[in-house]
Design a protein around this motif. Sequence first.
Motif, PDB file in Angstrom:
ATOM      1  N   ALA A  74       0.797  -1.341   0.047  1.00  0.00           N
ATOM      2  CA  ALA A  74      -0.035   0.054  -0.125  1.00  0.00           C
ATOM      3  C   ALA A  74       0.826   1.242   0.132  1.00  0.00           C
ATOM      4  CB  ALA A  74      -0.841  -0.234   1.228  1.00  0.00           C
TER       5      ALA A  74
ATOM      6  N   GLY B  44       1.075  -4.228   4.497  1.00  0.00           N
ATOM      7  CA  GLY B  44       0.105  -4.953   4.975  1.00  0.00           C
ATOM      8  C   GLY B  44       0.605  -6.495   5.063  1.00  0.00           C
TER       9      GLY B  44
ATOM     10  N   ASP C  54      -4.293 -13.186   3.303  1.00  0.00           N
ATOM     11  CA  ASP C  54      -4.232 -11.821   3.432  1.00  0.00           C
ATOM     12  C   ASP C  54      -4.476 -11.511   5.276  1.00  0.00           C
ATOM     13  OD1 ASP C  54      -4.337  -8.888   3.830  1.00  0.00           O
ATOM     14  OD2 ASP C  54      -6.212  -8.830   2.619  1.00  0.00           O
TER      15      ASP C  54
ATOM     16  N   HIS D 278      -1.624  -3.911   9.579  1.00  0.00           N
ATOM     17  CA  HIS D 278      -0.530  -3.397   8.332  1.00  0.00           C
ATOM     18  C   HIS D 278       0.676  -3.262   9.549  1.00  0.00           C
ATOM     19  CE1 HIS D 278      -4.046  -1.838   6.271  1.00  0.00           C
ATOM     20  NE2 HIS D 278      -3.191  -1.950   5.224  1.00  0.00           N
TER      21      HIS D 278
ATOM     22  N   GLY E 148      -7.377  -6.498  -2.020  1.00  0.00           N
ATOM     23  CA  GLY E 148      -6.984  -5.053  -2.276  1.00  0.00           C
ATOM     24  C   GLY E 148      -6.865  -4.733  -3.960  1.00  0.00           C
TER      25      GLY E 148
ATOM     26  N   ASP F 229      -4.470  -0.426   0.529  1.00  0.00           N
ATOM     27  CA  ASP F 229      -4.147  -1.619   0.861  1.00  0.00           C
ATOM     28  C   ASP F 229      -3.214  -2.454  -0.118  1.00  0.00           C
ATOM     29  OD1 ASP F 229      -4.611  -3.949   2.353  1.00  0.00           O
ATOM     30  OD2 ASP F 229      -6.472  -4.480   1.664  1.00  0.00           O
TER      31      ASP F 229
END
Length: 822
Positions: free
Chosen positions: A474, A481, A501, A505, A635, A680
């Motif tokens: 990101a 992240g 995922d 972060h 994302g 993201d």
Amino acid sequence: MAKGATTPDEPGSTWRGSVPDSGAVVDPRGVVLALSMGTCRLLGYELAEVVGRAAKRLLAEPLPAPVRRSCAERENWSGPVTVWRADGDSLLVTVQGHPLQDTAGDTYWFLTVVSLDQAGVPSASGGALDTALFKQWALEQLPLPMALYDRAGVRFEVNAAMTRESGRADHDLIGWPMGQSASGQTLAGSQGVDETLRRVLTTGDAVTTELHGLGPGGTAGRVWLLSLYPVRDPGGQVCGMSAAAVDTTEQFRARRRLTILNDAGLRIGTTLDLGRTADELAEVGTDHFADFAVVDLLDSVLRGEETAAGRNNLLVFRRTAQRSVLPGCPESVVPLGATYSYPEDSPPGRALAAGRGALHSARDILQWWEESSPERAHSIRTYGIHSLMAVPLRARGVTLGLALFFRHRAPVPFEEDDLRLAEELGARAAVLVDNARRYGQERATALALQRSILPQHPALHHPAVEVASRYLPAHSSAGVGGDWFDVIPLSGARVALVVGDVVGHGISASATMGRLCTAVRTLADVDLAPDELLTHLDDLVLRMDREETVDRPDHPGDLSGEVGASCLYAVYDPVSRRCSMARAGHPLPALATPDGAVRFLDLPTGPPLGLGGLPFEVAEFTLPEGSVLALYTDGLIESQARDVDEACDLLRSALADPGRPLEETCDRTLRDLLPDARTDDVALLLTRTRALSTDQVATWELPAEPSVVARARGLAGERLAAWHLEEASFTAELVVSELVTNAIRYGSPPIHLRLIRDTALICEVSDVNSTAPHLRRARLSDEGGRGLLIVAQLSQRWGSRHTRTGKTIWAELPLPPAQEAS
């Protein structure tokens, strides 16, 4: 009338006639701020006995109702007032009240005694004084600057306070319009009041305005609150105007300081970019108090390192930002991005050594720069720079840079108030710069951790798939992240595809991602089915969540759910072209078949990792050879720029040409779907499926009889000869013999033997018994127990996996060098 009050009608009255030199100033709280000497003599008090006391304590009777009403409405008024004298007698006088308002809306009152009777006012010796002379004394001794103007707007009377504030003698002011003097010059701070004066004389409305200008000698900026009031004759016509001024410089500077700091709070630190933060500080400086500003940050800070000295123990700075009221910053002699150092005896060097801001005049800076930097001295002369402030940027005890502010357009040099303001701005900016520096270090650490975990060249030559991948963190404001992907080779030429995922972060998310990625590789190595693997991964996330709760006892309440993740796990078999997959709260994968059709696979929804107790379901699909399977994180399709359905349509369009090189498809997908500002991380894994031909696989079903071992060896030898692998026959036949013997002795029929030729020779023996084999070292007296040990020593990899009907024991043998090269 109060008892003992004297009036002009009483015989023997001591106080008779008009009252000159009689005035007072009362603040909004009703406290007497100033008193003329004539008023003190009139009432018989000493100045210290009245100033600072409540004005109502001087009243012998309440104010008349019309006067109270005028006070409430903040209007001019005139009326009889009975006051106490120091000797205990009361005195009836006629008073005029004039409201004075400051910029905060508070009302001050200027009060004058206009009459007692028509005979005059007694002097200290008992004789009557001339009324006009008395009024002149009152005007002269009033501490507020005042002036009187006729109907044409010409000044015909001023008091001593006005001459002091304007810096001119009274004969230079009288006989001239407002804002002008006999010398023909415009008085400081009076620009723009002509229109206000005409409005008062024309409309008869009182006006309060603020004037900015220079004080006496033009050395410092001053601010006055000017109140203009019409003067009316007995017929009510405006015949002139009075003006009173209150010096509000300190209040104005305090408001200005708060305004600038508030503006700086909104404009400085809008991002976590070091260069942008420095530029915002320079911009705020030139917008409010400087004509030219530069911000130099330490080169080590910009590189993300700790503060370090350069050559000769001098700090090395890099010109990070510069702003000017002139286009192009022509005053600068150092280009943006250039590095240099300040000697210790230079004005900036002394400020750095002291750790606090410093003021310097043109003579100070010219004296040093004439010798050390002639080009700077030339710039100072060319643009008339006459004042400099050097402010070190320090945060948490660490020097981060230096801000320099110059003046050449503004005639007034910097003052101590300007330095205090610049130091406060520098302190705020330094904290923001330090935050950006620390964030940059954390981001670099998280990225390094992230990239060290992600596969750099994921199975580019795997027999089952062709792979292309992308990972994009990101943008800096959002932070790195915990997105990851992986391609894991499995037994039997199969391959596992993983995309996940982690919630959150920063370094914590990257560390959690690393643990999950390692766990997936470990679980994949034992050939777990996708749903079983996700179940074990879910248990791991729950344990991590409990560990974090124990490690943070200072956070009360239930912290479950602090650690969470989504994941999709798929296993593709190039022999059967079957792909089994399961997902835990992850977006659906997309499949592009060779005919150009693109669809999102109907995969059962599973709960995100970390909830616990809920099952995961597996779905199986047959994939045509050459199909492109797209796995990604949210994302890629979720952003504020477009909704998810529109993003899915764009993804379909990007995958519509399955024959395009996967690297090009990756680039097009990211270009079409990602906005400029990503909030993201994005992980994208594209795989083009391959299939093993029938002549690369041989399968036999064998009865569970000891005599079949020899047959199995013969079948294996024949197939290896057909594959031109005679050099590997001896080793392969021995491994097949041991695996078949182990299945006959410990397994259950039916028994299947399978050979796969690709980058290695794979031997597999399957049966319907789910008992897993164990490698052990046989003793000298044992007749058995050496089979798997022999297999392990002859093969480069071996293992077992459970199937729906039992288990498979496999071994990978290296191909002869000539065959491996081909």
